[in-house]
Scaffold this motif. Structure first.
Motif, PDB file in Angstrom:
ATOM      1  N   GLU A 152      -6.156   0.019   3.772  1.00  0.00           N
ATOM      2  CA  GLU A 152      -5.914  -0.884   4.902  1.00  0.00           C
ATOM      3  C   GLU A 152      -7.188  -1.047   5.733  1.00  0.00           C
ATOM      4  O   GLU A 152      -7.500  -2.141   6.201  1.00  0.00           O
ATOM      5  CB  GLU A 152      -4.769  -0.381   5.783  1.00  0.00           C
ATOM      6  N   HIS A 153      -7.951   0.018   5.899  1.00  0.00           N
ATOM      7  CA  HIS A 153      -9.232  -0.063   6.608  1.00  0.00           C
ATOM      8  C   HIS A 153     -10.184  -1.024   5.885  1.00  0.00           C
ATOM      9  O   HIS A 153     -10.839  -1.856   6.519  1.00  0.00           O
ATOM     10  CB  HIS A 153      -9.864   1.320   6.740  1.00  0.00           C
ATOM     11  N   HIS A 183      -5.855  -9.333  -0.866  1.00  0.00           N
ATOM     12  CA  HIS A 183      -5.627  -9.258   0.576  1.00  0.00           C
ATOM     13  C   HIS A 183      -6.895  -9.166   1.426  1.00  0.00           C
ATOM     14  O   HIS A 183      -6.795  -9.081   2.644  1.00  0.00           O
ATOM     15  CB  HIS A 183      -4.711  -8.073   0.895  1.00  0.00           C
ATOM     16  N   SER A 184      -8.057  -9.154   0.807  1.00  0.00           N
ATOM     17  CA  SER A 184      -9.301  -9.141   1.580  1.00  0.00           C
ATOM     18  C   SER A 184     -10.237 -10.205   1.007  1.00  0.00           C
ATOM     19  O   SER A 184      -9.932 -10.835   0.005  1.00  0.00           O
ATOM     20  CB  SER A 184      -9.955  -7.753   1.546  1.00  0.00           C
ATOM     21  N   ARG A 221      -9.121  -4.486   6.583  1.00  0.00           N
ATOM     22  CA  ARG A 221      -9.427  -4.861   7.975  1.00  0.00           C
ATOM     23  C   ARG A 221     -10.890  -5.210   8.188  1.00  0.00           C
ATOM     24  O   ARG A 221     -11.206  -6.111   8.949  1.00  0.00           O
ATOM     25  CB  ARG A 221      -9.045  -3.702   8.909  1.00  0.00           C
ATOM     26  N   LEU A 245       0.810  -1.218   0.000  1.00  0.00           N
ATOM     27  CA  LEU A 245       0.000   0.000   0.000  1.00  0.00           C
ATOM     28  C   LEU A 245       0.845   1.270   0.000  1.00  0.00           C
ATOM     29  O   LEU A 245       0.450   2.277  -0.594  1.00  0.00           O
ATOM     30  CB  LEU A 245      -0.967   0.006   1.186  1.00  0.00           C
ATOM     31  N   HIS A 295      -5.250  -5.017  -5.043  1.00  0.00           N
ATOM     32  CA  HIS A 295      -4.780  -5.200  -3.670  1.00  0.00           C
ATOM     33  C   HIS A 295      -5.899  -5.781  -2.807  1.00  0.00           C
ATOM     34  O   HIS A 295      -5.679  -6.723  -2.042  1.00  0.00           O
ATOM     35  CB  HIS A 295      -4.284  -3.874  -3.078  1.00  0.00           C
ATOM     36  N   PRO A 297      -2.894   4.440   1.723  1.00  0.00           N
ATOM     37  CA  PRO A 297      -2.605   3.381   2.709  1.00  0.00           C
ATOM     38  C   PRO A 297      -3.665   3.264   3.808  1.00  0.00           C
ATOM     39  O   PRO A 297      -4.108   2.155   4.113  1.00  0.00           O
ATOM     40  CB  PRO A 297      -1.241   3.797   3.287  1.00  0.00           C
TER      41      PRO A 297
END
Length: 169
Positions: free
Chosen positions: A159-160, A109-110, A163, A68, A105, A155
């Motif tokens: 990232e949130h 990653h999610s 998460r 990120l 991304h 980022p």
């Protein structure tokens, strides 16, 4: 759908099986009985090619879609270079490149996957969760912030999103 959407309402897409509610026209026109919930359809060849092209462009620029900080730094630099009248890509290419980089991304990653999403705003590439209860349209994330001249946001925001819908271990 997106502020810099590549999909015109006149573009035709082959019909495919939806992942949430009944399918609607692949353009920016909604069925009269549309519930307001986004409809997600699988990617076609055109969408896969669009993603591959944008990812290749990002890689050529040195963007690491798994990092990120890399995505954010390269976006901020591209915005700055464009805003001072420098050479390089225009807003449509920059927004598309970084929207796809963010989307990829999230896909890696999610717990989201790429889809063609139609909602009350139109049709564009998006990411849906397995239960299709949330939709992320990266072009809207990038396009809105581009128009406001925001930098430094990638980022934290991405990232949130990772998460709140983590990939199962």
């Amino acid at each position: 759908m997106g502020l810099f959407s590549k999909k015109n309402k006149d573009d035709a897409a082959p019909p495919s099986e939806p992942t949430s509610v009944d399918p609607v026209d692949a353009g920016d026109t909604l069925a009269p009985d549309h519930t307001g919930r986004p409809v997600a359809n699988p990617l076609g060849d055109a969408e896969r090619d669009r993603i591959a092209t944008a990812l290749a462009h990002a890689a050529d620029e040195g963007v690491d879609v798994d990092d990120l900080a890399s995505i954010g730094a390269h976006y901020d630099e591209a915005f700055h270079r464009w805003s001072v009248g420098g050479d390089g890509d225009g807003p449509d290419v920059i927004v598309d490149t970084f929207a796809v980089a963010i989307g990829e991304h999230l896909a890696r990653h999610s717990a989201r996957e790429w889809a063609v999403v139609t909602d009350v705003f139109g049709t564009d590439l998006g990411l849906v969760a397995a239960r299709a209860d949330t939709v992320v349209v990266p072009h809207n994330l990038v396009g809105a912030r581009w128009m406001r001249g925001e930098t430094g946001w990638i980022p934290g925001v991405v990232e949130h999103l990772v998460r709140i819908r983590p990939r199962p271990s």
